[in-house]
Design an enzyme around this catalytic site. Sequence first.
Site, PDB file in Angstrom:
ATOM      1  N   SER A 287       0.426  25.075 -54.039  1.00 24.51           N
ATOM      2  CA  SER A 287       1.414  25.554 -54.315  1.00 24.51           C
ATOM      3  C   SER A 287       3.212  25.211 -54.801  1.00 24.51           C
ATOM      4  O   SER A 287       3.042  24.004 -54.646  1.00 24.51           O
ATOM      5  CB  SER A 287       2.282  26.029 -52.795  1.00 24.51           C
ATOM      6  OG  SER A 287       3.240  26.900 -52.948  1.00 24.51           O
ATOM      7  N   LYS A 293       0.369  23.886 -49.318  1.00 23.97           N
ATOM      8  CA  LYS A 293      -0.669  24.594 -49.130  1.00 23.97           C
ATOM      9  C   LYS A 293      -2.106  24.697 -49.657  1.00 23.97           C
ATOM     10  O   LYS A 293      -2.136  23.335 -50.885  1.00 23.97           O
ATOM     11  CB  LYS A 293      -0.008  25.760 -50.243  1.00 23.97           C
ATOM     12  CG  LYS A 293       0.583  27.377 -49.643  1.00 23.97           C
ATOM     13  CD  LYS A 293       0.084  27.884 -48.450  1.00 23.97           C
ATOM     14  CE  LYS A 293      -0.469  28.640 -48.647  1.00 23.97           C
ATOM     15  NZ  LYS A 293       0.184  29.888 -49.524  1.00 23.97           N
ATOM     16  N   GLU A 300     -10.878  33.440 -54.621  1.00 27.76           N
ATOM     17  CA  GLU A 300      -9.889  34.308 -55.246  1.00 27.76           C
ATOM     18  C   GLU A 300     -10.249  35.315 -56.861  1.00 27.76           C
ATOM     19  O   GLU A 300     -10.400  36.638 -56.838  1.00 27.76           O
ATOM     20  CB  GLU A 300      -8.265  34.200 -55.130  1.00 27.76           C
ATOM     21  CG  GLU A 300      -7.715  34.807 -53.578  1.00 27.76           C
ATOM     22  CD  GLU A 300      -6.831  34.314 -53.324  1.00 27.76           C
ATOM     23  OE1 GLU A 300      -5.534  34.124 -52.111  1.00 27.76           O
ATOM     24  OE2 GLU A 300      -6.391  33.097 -53.835  1.00 27.76           O
TER      25      GLU A 300
END
Length: 438
Positions: A287, A293, A300
Site C-alpha cells: 500500500s 500491507k 483479487e
Amino acid sequence: MAKKLWGGRFKKEIDKDFFEFQKSIQYDYRLARFDIIHSLLHVIALENAKILSRPESVKLSLVLQEILQEVREDKFHHSSDSEDIHTEIQNRVEKKVGKLAQKLHTLRSRNDQIAFDEKFYCFREARNIVKLFTNLFYSLIHLKNSYKNISIVGYTHTQRAQNVIFSDYVDAFFYMFKRDADRLMEFSEKIVLCIGSGAFRGTSLTQEYDKAIEKIVRYLDKDEVGVKINIVENSLEHVSDRDFIIEFLSALSIIQMHLSRFAEDMILFSTQEFNFVDLPEEFCTGSSLMPHKKNPDFLELVRGYTGRIYGNLMALLTIMKGLPLTYNRDMQLDKEPLFSSVDIVKDELKIMARFIKGIKLNEKVIKKALEDESLYTVDLAEYLVKEKKVPFAQAHEITGKLIRYAEDNRCKIKDMDDSLLKGFSIHLNQKIIKEVFT
Ligand code: ARG
C-alpha cells in the site's frame, strides 16, 4: 485507405468515420496465419479447377507461404488502413505479385474465410490452454506433497464444519481443473474446419477443394497438427453460426469460475483473521499509505476478471440472438470478446501455476484452529452409530446437546468427567472422547 475487396457498384467513397467504425483489422490481424492457410488451399482448388495455371498457382502459393513465415516469426505488421485481415492479405499478395493477385479471390467469400479462421483459432488456442494446465497440475501436486498428512479446517457456509486432509482439499481443485482441461480437449476434437461455403450457398469448387484438403498438412505448424478439415456440409449454417465460440467461451467461463473460487479461498485464508496461509510475496503488492500491507492483488484480479469473462460470453450470446440467417455483420463483433477471454485465461493459468508453488501453510495456526471441538461432532455421532448401534438421529441429538453444554459453560468436552458425560449418553466416557476428538 487501402484497396477494398468491393466497390464496383458504389459511386461514392465510403465515409471516413464510418470506414474507421466498421473496420476490424485492428483485432482480426490475429487471424492472419489461418487466413493464409485458407488462401493456400483455395489456390490449390483454383488450380484444380484450371482457373489458375500451374505457374500462377506456384507463384501465389510461394508468396502466401512467405507471408505465413512472416507471421510465424512475428514479423507480420498489418497496415491499419485495411478493412480486415482478408483485405490485408489480398493487398499484400498484390504488392508482391501484381495483377495475378486479382485471381486469388475467385469464387470465395470473406464469410467462408472468417468462419474457417475463427474455428482454426479456437482449435489452436483450446490446445494451448490445455498445455498451460500441465504446469498448474504440477504445482498442485507439489503443494499437496509439501504438506502430507496435514489436516486443515473444512468449511460449509463459511462456518467451521469438519477437519479435512489438506491433500483432499488440494485435490478438489485438481479434479475441477482436470475436468476443465478435458472439456477443452473434447471441444477441440469436435472442431472441423469447413471449406467451400462461398458467401453462404456453397461454390462450384467443391470437388476441387476436396482434392486440395489433403494437402493442408504441408502448411500446419506443430500447434495445429491434428486439426480436422472437411468440405462444408451445410454452408448456410457454417457462415452464420458462432456456436463454437459460445461453447469455447462457456468452457473458459467454467475455468474462470474455478480460478475465482480458488482465489477467494486463498484471499480468505491469508487474512489476519484466518492466517492459515502465507502467500508468495512476488505476487502481492503493498500500500502506498499503509506500510504494513501485503495485498493479494493477483488473486483479487483473478476474481475480478470473472466479470469480464462472463461478460464476454453474454456478449456473444446476445450478439447471436435473433440474427436472421445467414451471415450478418453483427457477427464481426464476436472477435474481441473471444480474444479477450482467451488472453485473460492464458495469463491467469500461467501465473497461477507459479503462484501455487509459493503458497505456504501456517501449520501452527492451523493446529490451534483444529482444537475447536465442534469440528469433531460428526465423528462422535458416527462413533455412536457404528460402535454402539445408536440410531443416527439420536446420536446427532446427543452430540448436539453436548456441544451446546460445552458452549454454555465455556468448557471443553475433552475436560468433562465420566459422570457428566454419562448424563448425555450411557455410551460416553473420557477415553472415547479423547480418541474421537484427536
Ligand atoms: N470482418 C468480417 C467478420 O469478421 C468478415 C466477413 C465480412 N463479410 C462481409 N460480407 N462483409 O465477420
